[in-house]
Design an enzyme around this catalytic site. Structure first.
Site, PDB file in Angstrom:
ATOM      1  N   HIS A  74       0.823  -1.226   0.000  1.00 55.23           N
ATOM      2  CA  HIS A  74       0.000   0.000   0.000  1.00 55.23           C
ATOM      3  C   HIS A  74       0.853   1.272   0.000  1.00 55.23           C
ATOM      4  O   HIS A  74       0.325   2.363  -0.233  1.00 55.23           O
ATOM      5  CB  HIS A  74      -0.923   0.039   1.228  1.00 55.23           C
ATOM      6  CG  HIS A  74      -1.958  -1.039   1.241  1.00 55.23           C
ATOM      7  ND1 HIS A  74      -2.840  -1.231   0.201  1.00 55.23           N
ATOM      8  CD2 HIS A  74      -2.254  -1.993   2.165  1.00 55.23           C
ATOM      9  CE1 HIS A  74      -3.629  -2.260   0.477  1.00 55.23           C
ATOM     10  NE2 HIS A  74      -3.297  -2.744   1.655  1.00 55.23           N
ATOM     11  N   ASP A 129      -2.567 -10.808  -2.173  1.00 56.26           N
ATOM     12  CA  ASP A 129      -3.125 -10.250  -0.934  1.00 56.26           C
ATOM     13  C   ASP A 129      -4.600  -9.900  -1.207  1.00 56.26           C
ATOM     14  O   ASP A 129      -4.961  -9.552  -2.327  1.00 56.26           O
ATOM     15  CB  ASP A 129      -2.327  -8.995  -0.550  1.00 56.26           C
ATOM     16  CG  ASP A 129      -2.687  -8.464   0.823  1.00 56.26           C
ATOM     17  OD1 ASP A 129      -1.916  -8.701   1.762  1.00 56.26           O
ATOM     18  OD2 ASP A 129      -3.734  -7.795   0.957  1.00 56.26           O
ATOM     19  N   HIS A 163      -6.194  -7.389  -0.364  1.00 54.25           N
ATOM     20  CA  HIS A 163      -6.340  -5.960  -0.658  1.00 54.25           C
ATOM     21  C   HIS A 163      -5.577  -5.619  -1.947  1.00 54.25           C
ATOM     22  O   HIS A 163      -4.542  -6.229  -2.237  1.00 54.25           O
ATOM     23  CB  HIS A 163      -5.768  -5.121   0.490  1.00 54.25           C
ATOM     24  CG  HIS A 163      -6.396  -5.415   1.817  1.00 54.25           C
ATOM     25  ND1 HIS A 163      -5.835  -6.280   2.730  1.00 54.25           N
ATOM     26  CD2 HIS A 163      -7.550  -4.959   2.362  1.00 54.25           C
ATOM     27  CE1 HIS A 163      -6.623  -6.340   3.806  1.00 54.25           C
ATOM     28  NE2 HIS A 163      -7.667  -5.551   3.607  1.00 54.25           N
ATOM     29  N   ASP A 189      -4.255 -12.892   3.579  1.00 50.58           N
ATOM     30  CA  ASP A 189      -5.519 -12.418   4.149  1.00 50.58           C
ATOM     31  C   ASP A 189      -6.731 -12.695   3.264  1.00 50.58           C
ATOM     32  O   ASP A 189      -7.854 -12.303   3.609  1.00 50.58           O
ATOM     33  CB  ASP A 189      -5.445 -10.931   4.534  1.00 50.58           C
ATOM     34  CG  ASP A 189      -4.754 -10.066   3.508  1.00 50.58           C
ATOM     35  OD1 ASP A 189      -4.460 -10.577   2.410  1.00 50.58           O
ATOM     36  OD2 ASP A 189      -4.502  -8.884   3.800  1.00 50.58           O
TER      37      ASP A 189
HETATM   38 ZN    ZN Z   1      -3.975  -7.215   2.825  1.00 48.11          ZN
END
Ligand code: ZN
Length: 312
Positions: A137, A169, A171, A252
């Site tokens: 990120h 991931d 995200h 995740d």
């Molecule tokens: Zn993540």
């Protein structure tokens, strides 16, 4: 670093490298989900399963300011250094720094660099970097989403080769996309839950044709996630002909992850690892997210087994 000699052939066998460091445990904030126990859970599980004996330890190193500057504005790096020197603080509601975070973040980025140097220059084809803080990120200009420096993006620029970054991931790696959306030397492919944090990762976000976003609804069956991943990776590899593959390896998307979850089971990380290793190019994987302390070890074991199978 050692090269074991195969008993049957006498030929030097490639190994899977493991990079980790105690400094990664010093970055922490009370009660925060991105915690040292994540790394400890994976390493404890690896020890119990005999994996630590089968992986070949490679020491991490610190990234230099010059190396961080391949992706990040030096002024931002200085903000991180200064904040940690003052004892830490918060970039946003999610993203903390303590007095050790700069040191940990330098070594997280440098740990992935050590792995890509070894795999680039040696006979080993795979490496697993169990690093913290995570990176995908972090944009060139700021940290966010638990991430300070973009470990995988820095390694991709450092390589100066055609690099395919695969990010599973849960995200979307907005920082990695930001870094490379106008850079034809790196392609970025991400499967992620959508709509979800950080809000980027729509299929229409394609950079200069080098960004492949595969957003997944929360209810997407795991078989479909895996099918889309495999199809996307094969298509990207055929079109781009990468020389090196980096994995932004979050766990995740695991079905019981407390903040993510995309219905994946531990064995699905083996399936995805086999897909990337089947391309026949060097693979260096770096830990991103993954917050189920009971599931992390199981997922990481499957991933490590895939890397070991490819390195054998
Ligand atoms: Zn993540």
């Amino acid at each position: 670093m050692g090269f074991p000699i195969s008993e049957s052939t006498g030929i030097l066998a490639a190994v899977t490298l493991l990079v980790t460091d105690d400094v990664y445990l010093e970055h922490q904030a009370p009660g925060h989900v991105e915690c040292p126990a994540r790394l400890e859970a994976i390493l404890t599980h690896f020890r119990q399963r005999g994996l630590l004996k089968r992986l070949t330890s490679l020491p991490a190193r610190d990234a230099s300011l010059q190396e961080l500057s391949l992706v990040h504005d030096p002024a931002y790096v200085e903000v991180v250094r200064e904040a940690c020197a003052r004892g830490g603080g918060w970039f946003d509601a999610d993203t903390y720094l303590n007095e050790h975070s700069y040191k940990a973040a330098l070594r997280a980025a440098g740990g992935v660099l050590a792995a890509v140097e070894a795999v680039r220059d040696g006979r080993d084809r795979t490496a697993l970097c169990l690093v913290r803080p995570p990176g995908h990120h972090a944009t060139p200009l700021r940290g966010m989403g638990f991430c300070l420096f973009n470990n995988v993006a820095i390694a991709a620029r450092f390589l100066k080769r055609r690099v395919l970054i695969v990010d599973w991931d849960v995200h979307h790696g907005n920082g990695t996309q930001d870094t490379f959306e106008e850079d034809p030397s790196v392609w970025y492919l991400s499967t992620h839950r959508w709509p979800f944090y950080p809000g980027t990762g729509h299929a229409k976000e394609q950079g200069i044709g080098n960004i492949i976003n595969l957003p997944m609804d929360i209810d997407t069956p795991r078989e479909e996630v895996l099918k889309a991943f495999e199809k996307g990776v094969r298509k990207a590899a055929k079109a781009f002909k990468p020389e090196f593959l980096l994995v932004s390896c979050g766990f995740d998307a695991y079905e019981d992850d407390p903040i993510g979850g995309l219905n994946l089971k531990p064995e699905d990380y083996r399936t995805m690892t086999d897909v990337v290793c089947d391309l026949g190019i060097p693979v260096v994987s770096a830990l991103e997210g993954g917050y189920s302390l009971s599931g992390l070890g199981l997922c990481a074991e499957q991933h490590a087994e895939g890397l070991l199978a490819a390195g054998a």
